[in-house]
Design an enzyme around this catalytic site. Structure first.
Site, PDB file in Angstrom:
ATOM      1  N   LYS A  72       6.770  12.746  -5.879  1.00 20.54           N
ATOM      2  CA  LYS A  72       5.617  13.474  -5.630  1.00 20.54           C
ATOM      3  C   LYS A  72       5.787  14.718  -4.588  1.00 20.54           C
ATOM      4  O   LYS A  72       6.242  14.363  -3.556  1.00 20.54           O
ATOM      5  CB  LYS A  72       4.276  12.567  -5.273  1.00 20.54           C
TER       6      LYS A  72
ATOM      7  N   HIS B 154       2.972  17.591  -4.180  1.00 20.91           N
ATOM      8  CA  HIS B 154       1.665  17.821  -3.664  1.00 20.91           C
ATOM      9  C   HIS B 154       1.312  18.789  -2.545  1.00 20.91           C
ATOM     10  O   HIS B 154       0.547  18.401  -1.670  1.00 20.91           O
ATOM     11  CB  HIS B 154       0.953  16.559  -3.761  1.00 20.91           C
TER      12      HIS B 154
ATOM     13  N   ASP C 297      -1.234   5.707  -1.528  1.00 22.34           N
ATOM     14  CA  ASP C 297      -2.428   4.746  -1.299  1.00 22.34           C
ATOM     15  C   ASP C 297      -2.267   3.447  -1.197  1.00 22.34           C
ATOM     16  O   ASP C 297      -3.111   2.585  -1.424  1.00 22.34           O
ATOM     17  CB  ASP C 297      -3.274   5.167  -2.819  1.00 22.34           C
TER      18      ASP C 297
ATOM     19  N   CYS D 234      -3.935  12.237   0.970  1.00 21.21           N
ATOM     20  CA  CYS D 234      -2.356  12.415   0.626  1.00 21.21           C
ATOM     21  C   CYS D 234      -1.715  13.792   1.017  1.00 21.21           C
ATOM     22  O   CYS D 234      -0.885  13.695   1.862  1.00 21.21           O
ATOM     23  CB  CYS D 234      -1.860  11.951  -0.658  1.00 21.21           C
TER      24      CYS D 234
END
Length: 467
Positions: free
Chosen positions: A135, A137, A41, A80
């Site tokens: 991460k 995800h 972000d 994302c």
């Protein structure tokens, strides 16, 4: 078999296997190391190299100083996990069910299909050691995790974000992993990710093989917690971590500054281990900025197909091959990294799954000129659609449509739809034709948006309009 020892038999077999592996394996043995750093972000202008005046990022700026800074870099999505799908596959995320999630939530039970070639998997086939720190995800189910999709090692979290101190996810469950084993480790998440990245570099450099390290920070994603804000972690414990009543510009600056320090540790580790000269380092973000981000000179932010939701910082250095201090106006997008990095490693995408991105290496090395590009996006919340073709951009939000020249008008203020009807019709028609080649949107897929009750500058926004 007189005179043929067991050792000689095994040696002959190994030599035969190497011969059969062909030139690809031979080139990979000389390939550059790759460190791919992705912030979460981070807005287009959230680092000093892109003009943020109130935030020093000297370590990230080192990458720009020794390599290339892109001025027209785009994310594949305004959120994302959709962008991460494009990164790891080199293709439009809308080709896979996981890419239709905007983003993946804990209710999503799938992930990347096992038969899908991935960037780490292709590099591993070419002889690279591969590791993800940070991460994932792309599906929290264990058989769809990083170790099953091309990474040799994984230390990080599987979901969309974690609390920086408790390491719990939005479902209030612990989400810190070493491989497929859930672990506990005390410390501020950004610091821990930096330390494990440095350890991975040291171990990989000693192994004598090229390595690919994905370092995917959760910074500066919410929750808004700098290293001094453990009290805020306790205050929001048990929540979904969003805390719309939390955060400040000062907190945001400290979160980014801590990430910058860890990037410096990584760069120093490359030098200390003698591999900096032949290591490609990429620094970028997964989508445009969030609430406290600086997206100037654009409008819009995460979850929006305005330029501020899609434009991202993108830096790449490779001292052995790329001239230092370059600024590139080449339009590029997240899915370009797969063919670019594979080409640098001396290998190629799977021919059965050709990328939608392009190899940027000839442009970066000056062997080919910059060229116009065409990109497409869609986003289910608020029925958004967008296309960039050269300098022109088609944009749709709910039932409103626009045509902008985003080079002359990066704020997207002057709607040229009526002045240039032929261009508008051409782009709108091209977007429709492209959309027909992708998986259709699904009503059950999650698509994040913000309302006026959450963010004051979204006073006109509500629930997504049906398409």
């Amino acid at each position: 078999m007189t005179g043929m020892t067991r050792r000689r038999v095994l040696g002959s077999a190994a030599a035969g296997a190497a011969s059969l592996a062909g030139p690809r394996a031979a080139r990979a043995a000389q390939g550059p190391n790759i460190v791919f750093i992705m912030a979460d972000d981070l807005g287009y202008a959230d680092i000093a190299a892109y003009g943020r005046p109130d935030l020093a990022t000297p370590q990230i700026d080192r990458i720009a100083a020794t390599g290339v800074r892109f001025t027209q870099a785009y994310a594949n999505s305004a959120v994302c996990s959709a962008t991460r799908t494009a990164l790891i596959t080199g293709r439009y995320q809308y080709r896979l069910p996981v890419g239709l999630e905007e983003p993946v939530t804990t209710r999503f039970a799938g992930g990347l299909p096992a038969e899908q070639p991935t960037l780490p998997g292709l590099l591993r086939q070419a002889g690279y050691r591969t590791a993800l720190v940070g991460k994932w995800h792309l599906g929290s189910v264990r058989d769809c995790g990083p170790l099953q999709r091309g990474y040799d090692a994984f230390w990080g979290f599987r979901g969309g974000t974690i609390d920086y101190f408790s390491h719990r996810g939005t479902d209030d469950k612990p989400d810190l992993w070493d491989g497929d084993v859930r672990i506990e480790e005390v410390g501020y998440a950004t610091h821990l990710l930096g330390r494990h990245a440095v350890e991975t570099i040291a171990a990989s450099a000693k192994a004598g093989r090229p390595f690919f390290l994905s370092l995917h920070f959760n910074a500066p994603h919410w929750p808004w917690e700098a290293p001094e804000d453990e009290a805020e972690s306790r205050r929001i414990a048990g929540s979904n971590l969003r805390h719309f009543d939390g955060g400040t510009q000062a907190t945001y600056r400290r979160i980014v500054a801590e990430m910058d320090i860890q990037v410096g540790r990584v760069l120093d580790a490359l030098e200390a281990n003698g591999v900096a000269e032949d290591t490609i380092v990429v620094f970028t973000s997964d989508n445009g900025g969030e609430r406290f981000s600086d997206t100037w000179p654009f409008t819009g932010r995460k979850t929006e197909l305005l330029e501020g939701g899609l434009r991202i910082p993108a830096l790449v250095s490779w001292p052995r091959r790329l001239k230092a201090g370059q600024v590139s106006n080449q339009a590029m997008i997240t899915m370009d990294w797969l063919p670019t990095l594979l080409a640098a490693a001396g290998t190629a995408p799977d021919p059965g799954c050709p990328p939608d991105g392009i190899d940027l290496l000839p442009i970066l090395t000056g062997q080919a000129p910059e060229r116009p590009r065409t990109f497409f996006w869609r986003y289910r919340a608020n029925a958004q659609a967008a296309m960039r073709d050269g300098d022109l951009k088609y944009l749709k939000i709910r039932d409103q449509t626009f045509l902008f020249d985003v080079v002359a008008d990066p704020l997207e203020r002057a709607n040229l739809k009526a002045r240039r009807p032929e261009d508008f019709a051409r782009l709108q028609s091209a977007w429709t034709a492209w959309d027909a080649t992708m998986l259709p949107e699904r009503a059950e897929s999650f698509s994040e948006t913000y309302t006026g009750a959450q963010l004051a500058d979204h006073f006109g926004a509500g629930a997504p309009a049906p398409k």
